[in-house]
Design an enzyme around this catalytic site. Structure first.
Site, short mmCIF file in Angstrom:
data_model
loop_
_atom_site.label_atom_id
_atom_site.label_comp_id
_atom_site.label_asym_id
_atom_site.label_seq_id
_atom_site.Cartn_x
_atom_site.Cartn_y
_atom_site.Cartn_z
CG PHE B 13 -2.06 -0.96 1.11
CD1 PHE B 13 -3.31 -0.55 0.68
CD2 PHE B 13 -1.88 -2.30 1.42
CE1 PHE B 13 -4.35 -1.46 0.56
CE2 PHE B 13 -2.91 -3.22 1.30
CZ PHE B 13 -4.16 -2.80 0.87
CB CYS B 14 -0.15 4.73 -0.76
SG CYS B 14 0.51 6.39 -0.90
N PRO B 15 2.82 4.52 0.89
CG PRO B 15 4.62 5.85 1.63
CD PRO B 15 3.43 5.05 2.13
CG ASP B 40 -2.11 1.54 -3.22
OD1 ASP B 40 -3.23 1.51 -2.69
OD2 ASP B 40 -1.36 2.52 -3.16
#
Lengths: 130, 76
Positions: B13-15, B40
């Site tokens: 997932f981000c980042p 994502d």
């Protein structure tokens, strides 16, 4: 590329706050900004060398982050330094209160910094507080 | 030009995907191409914005069976 100064004050011991602070620090640093992180109050204990205490969640998003593959906040802070040349400094007051000695923090954390220097360093840039 | 480097950031997932790209881009030569794979959606949007900001070339993105393929060239 425009170079901005971004200062991040990290005080909370809650997972969501620490995560957002780490995201701003890491993405800010790798995007060419000059990033300074100031660790103090209840946040500092997570950065003691070898600390493995889990940060408590404030709400459901924090719990979901636990379950999913969200990068841990300590890894993001380290990447901010190693990939983006961010500077992370512990608050000298919090170091004294917690009895943390020089060298007692993770290797990517810089020397203790006092408020006079921090306020001077963050002058003229964005300041974020968590 | 070297063979295109694939950065498989599926499941992160981000980042995470962006940070994996940044670590990976340091390992290739100027002019080399990279393809980032990400599940994502936010990262698929974020990476081209980062490329534009720092000055690398975004060659295009597409989605296939829930996986975003972001192609880019290191330009500096």
């Amino acid at each position: 590329m425009e170079l901005n100064k971004i200062s991040v004050v990290v005080l909370s011991d809650k997972r969501e706050q620490l995560q957002m602070a780490a995201m701003i620090a890491s993405v800010g640093a790798v995007s060419g900004n000059e990033v300074l992180v100031f660790l103090s109050m209840n946040a500092l204990r997570y950065f003691v060398k070898g600390a493995d205490e889990k940060a408590p969640c404030e709400g459901p998003v924090g719990e979901l982050m636990e379950q999913k593959n969200v990068p841990p906040f300590k890894i993001l802070f380290e990447q901010a330094v190693t990939l983006g040349d961010a500077k992370i400094h512990p608050c000298s007051m919090a170091m004294d209160v917690l009895g943390i000695e020089q060298g007692g923090l993770e290797g990517y954390i810089g020397e203790p910094m006092g408020l006079t220097m921090f306020l001077d360093e963050c002058k003229g840039g964005q300041v974020w507080s968590f | 030009m070297a063979e295109k480097k694939i950065i498989d950031a599926r499941g992160s997932f981000c980042p995470g995907p962006l940070m994996e790209l940044i670590a990976g881009i340091k390992m290739v030569e100027i002019g080399d191409e990279i393809e980032v794979l990400s599940t994502d959606k936010g990262s698929a949007a974020e990476i081209p914005q980062w490329l534009k900001k720092v000055g690398h070339e975004h060659l295009g993105s597409h989605e296939e069976a829930g996986v975003w393929h972001v192609n880019l060239k290191r330009t500096k």
